[in-house]
Scaffold this motif. Structure first.
Motif, PDB file in Angstrom:
ATOM      1  N   TYR A 205       2.287   8.621  -8.567  1.00 33.94           N
ATOM      2  CA  TYR A 205       2.388   7.209  -8.250  1.00 33.94           C
ATOM      3  C   TYR A 205       3.750   6.661  -8.681  1.00 33.94           C
ATOM      4  O   TYR A 205       4.495   7.277  -9.453  1.00 33.94           O
ATOM      5  N   SER A 206       4.047   5.488  -8.154  1.00 31.88           N
ATOM      6  CA  SER A 206       5.260   4.764  -8.540  1.00 31.88           C
ATOM      7  C   SER A 206       4.863   3.318  -8.784  1.00 31.88           C
ATOM      8  O   SER A 206       4.092   2.729  -8.004  1.00 31.88           O
ATOM      9  N   LEU A 207       5.369   2.751  -9.874  1.00 30.37           N
ATOM     10  CA  LEU A 207       5.034   1.383 -10.266  1.00 30.37           C
ATOM     11  C   LEU A 207       6.252   0.472 -10.195  1.00 30.37           C
ATOM     12  O   LEU A 207       7.385   0.912 -10.377  1.00 30.37           O
ATOM     13  N   THR A 208       6.004  -0.815  -9.958  1.00 28.03           N
ATOM     14  CA  THR A 208       7.044  -1.829 -10.050  1.00 28.03           C
ATOM     15  C   THR A 208       6.404  -3.127 -10.500  1.00 28.03           C
ATOM     16  O   THR A 208       5.216  -3.376 -10.241  1.00 28.03           O
ATOM     17  N   HIS A 209       7.153  -3.968 -11.201  1.00 32.11           N
ATOM     18  CA  HIS A 209       6.599  -5.262 -11.602  1.00 32.11           C
ATOM     19  C   HIS A 209       7.726  -6.272 -11.795  1.00 32.11           C
ATOM     20  O   HIS A 209       8.877  -5.917 -12.058  1.00 32.11           O
ATOM     21  N   LYS A 210       7.359  -7.536 -11.641  1.00 32.20           N
ATOM     22  CA  LYS A 210       8.322  -8.636 -11.784  1.00 32.20           C
ATOM     23  C   LYS A 210       7.552  -9.922 -12.037  1.00 32.20           C
ATOM     24  O   LYS A 210       6.622 -10.244 -11.298  1.00 32.20           O
ATOM     25  N   LYS A 211       7.928 -10.639 -13.097  1.00 31.33           N
ATOM     26  CA  LYS A 211       7.324 -11.942 -13.393  1.00 31.33           C
ATOM     27  C   LYS A 211       5.792 -11.883 -13.380  1.00 31.33           C
ATOM     28  O   LYS A 211       5.118 -12.793 -12.898  1.00 31.33           O
ATOM     29  N   GLY A 212       5.227 -10.816 -13.926  1.00 33.67           N
ATOM     30  CA  GLY A 212       3.779 -10.701 -14.007  1.00 33.67           C
ATOM     31  C   GLY A 212       3.107 -10.176 -12.760  1.00 33.67           C
ATOM     32  O   GLY A 212       1.916  -9.865 -12.780  1.00 33.67           O
ATOM     33  N   HIS A 213       3.839 -10.070 -11.660  1.00 32.04           N
ATOM     34  CA  HIS A 213       3.307  -9.497 -10.425  1.00 32.04           C
ATOM     35  C   HIS A 213       3.617  -8.001 -10.417  1.00 32.04           C
ATOM     36  O   HIS A 213       4.580  -7.554 -11.057  1.00 32.04           O
ATOM     37  N   ALA A 214       2.824  -7.226  -9.681  1.00 31.65           N
ATOM     38  CA  ALA A 214       3.010  -5.778  -9.741  1.00 31.65           C
ATOM     39  C   ALA A 214       2.684  -5.124  -8.407  1.00 31.65           C
ATOM     40  O   ALA A 214       1.930  -5.654  -7.586  1.00 31.65           O
ATOM     41  N   GLY A 215       3.278  -3.950  -8.226  1.00 23.82           N
ATOM     42  CA  GLY A 215       3.002  -3.138  -7.052  1.00 23.82           C
ATOM     43  C   GLY A 215       2.904  -1.679  -7.454  1.00 23.82           C
ATOM     44  O   GLY A 215       3.529  -1.238  -8.425  1.00 23.82           O
ATOM     45  N   LEU A 216       2.117  -0.923  -6.710  1.00 23.56           N
ATOM     46  CA  LEU A 216       1.922   0.493  -6.988  1.00 23.56           C
ATOM     47  C   LEU A 216       1.731   1.218  -5.668  1.00 23.56           C
ATOM     48  O   LEU A 216       1.022   0.745  -4.777  1.00 23.56           O
ATOM     49  N   ILE A 217       2.380   2.361  -5.541  1.00 31.25           N
ATOM     50  CA  ILE A 217       2.118   3.255  -4.412  1.00 31.25           C
ATOM     51  C   ILE A 217       1.706   4.596  -4.997  1.00 31.25           C
ATOM     52  O   ILE A 217       2.288   5.060  -5.990  1.00 31.25           O
ATOM     53  N   ALA A 218       0.681   5.200  -4.436  1.00 26.70           N
ATOM     54  CA  ALA A 218       0.147   6.452  -4.993  1.00 26.70           C
ATOM     55  C   ALA A 218      -0.244   7.391  -3.863  1.00 26.70           C
ATOM     56  O   ALA A 218      -0.588   6.962  -2.753  1.00 26.70           O
ATOM     57  N   THR A 219      -0.194   8.691  -4.161  1.00 19.74           N
ATOM     58  CA  THR A 219      -0.557   9.707  -3.177  1.00 19.74           C
ATOM     59  C   THR A 219      -1.490  10.738  -3.795  1.00 19.74           C
ATOM     60  O   THR A 219      -1.441  10.989  -5.002  1.00 19.74           O
ATOM     61  N   SER A 220      -2.302  11.332  -2.954  1.00 15.42           N
ATOM     62  CA  SER A 220      -3.241  12.349  -3.417  1.00 15.42           C
ATOM     63  C   SER A 220      -2.974  13.705  -2.783  1.00 15.42           C
ATOM     64  O   SER A 220      -3.674  14.674  -3.084  1.00 15.42           O
ATOM     65  N   THR A 221      -1.946  13.802  -1.914  1.00 12.85           N
ATOM     66  CA  THR A 221      -1.806  15.022  -1.114  1.00 12.85           C
ATOM     67  C   THR A 221      -0.462  15.717  -1.240  1.00 12.85           C
ATOM     68  O   THR A 221      -0.214  16.690  -0.547  1.00 12.85           O
ATOM     69  N   THR A 222       0.434  15.237  -2.079  1.00 11.93           N
ATOM     70  CA  THR A 222       1.745  15.865  -2.187  1.00 11.93           C
ATOM     71  C   THR A 222       2.305  15.666  -3.588  1.00 11.93           C
ATOM     72  O   THR A 222       1.917  14.733  -4.294  1.00 11.93           O
TER      73      THR A 222
END
Length: 214
Positions: A61-78
Motif C-alpha cells: 500500500y501507499s499512504l498520503t495525508h494532509k490537514k487531517g485528510h488521508a488517502g490510501l491505495i493498496a494492491t493484493s496481486t503484485t
C-alpha cells in the motif's frame, strides 16, 4: 472487502473519531510506542483508520495525508510499487515554487495555463505519486518531466512495469493523484471508497496519457 486488484480509500478529517489504537498493525504499534505524540495528530488517526479498513490480502500500500485528510491505495496481486498523493489547494506563488521541482519545459507550460492552481497541483501530486512508484526521494522531482519537450500537455513518463496515472479533485480544493501498474484491470471509478464527509462527494478521475518516448 471484495478482493480486487486495487483499492483506493479516501477519508476526510472527520473520521478521526473512528480510529482505534487497538487495531494498529505491528509496525504502527512499534512506531507509536517510540513516538506516542503521533496519536494526537489527525493525520495519524485518519491515515491509520484507512489502513484498518483493509482486508488481509492487501499487503502492498501507499499512504498520503494532509490537514487531517488521508488517502490510501493498496494492491493484493503484485509486489510492484504503487503511489498516491494528496494536496490542498491554497494561494501560493506557484511559478516561484515550480522552479524548485519542475523542469524548464514544465515551467513554460505552467505559465500558459489559465487555471494555474489546478495545473500546479496536478503536476505536484503526479510527481509525488510517481516518486513513490519509482521508490525515489523528493529530491528526484526534477528527474521526472511530465511535460516532455515538444508536448504542450501532461504525459506520464514510461515506466517498467508500465503504469496508469489518474487524478481527481474533491471538494473543489483537494487534489489527488494515483499511479499503479497497467496490469490492473480495474479503473479508479470502480475501486474508490470514501469515508467521513467525503463519502458524499463525487470522484471524477481523469486518466493521463503515457509518453512511450520518455
Amino acid at each position: 472487502m471484495m478482493n480486487i486488484d486495487c483499492v483506493i480509500l479516501l477519508a476526510s478529517a472527520d473520521v478521526c473519531g473512528l480510529y482505534s489504537n487497538q487495531k494498529l498493525d505491528n509496525t504502527d504499534r512499534k512506531r507509536l510506542h517510540q513516538h506516542p505524540e503521533l496519536e494526537q495528530r489527525t493525520d495519524w488517526q485518519s491515515s491509520r483508520f484507512l489502513k484498518q479498513q483493509l482486508a488481509d490480502p492487501y499487503s502492498i500500500y501507499s499512504l498520503t495525508h494532509k490537514k487531517g485528510h488521508a488517502g490510501l491505495i493498496a494492491t493484493s496481486t503484485t509486489q510492484d510499487a504503487i503511489g498516491i498523493d494528496i494536496e490542498y489547494a491554497q494561494k501560493r506563488n506557484f511559478l516561484e515554487l515550480a522552479q524548485l521541482f519542475c523542469t524548464e519545459n514544465e515551467q513554460a507550460w505552467l505559465v500558459q495555463q489559465a487555471d494555474l492552481s489546478t495545473a500546479f497541483y496536478q503536476l505536484w501530486t503526479l510527481k509525488e505519486a510517481f516518486i513513490k512508484v519509482s521508490r525515489g526521494q523528493l529530491a528526484d522531482m526534477h528527474r521526472w518531466c511530465l511535460v516532455p519537450q515538444g508536448y504542450n500537455a501532461i504525459h506520464i513518463p514510461a515506466h517498467n512495469p508500465p503504469v496508469k496515472a489518474y487524478s481527481c479533485v474533491i471538494d473543489k480544493n483537494w487534489h489527488i493523484s494515483v499511479i499503479y501498474p497497467s496490469s490492473f484491470y480495474i479503473s479508479p471509478q470502480c475501486c474508490t471508497s470514501a469515508f467521513g464527509h467525503w463519502q458524499y462527494c463525487q470522484f471524477n478521475w481523469h486518466q493521463w496519457p503515457i509518453n512511450p518516448d520518455v
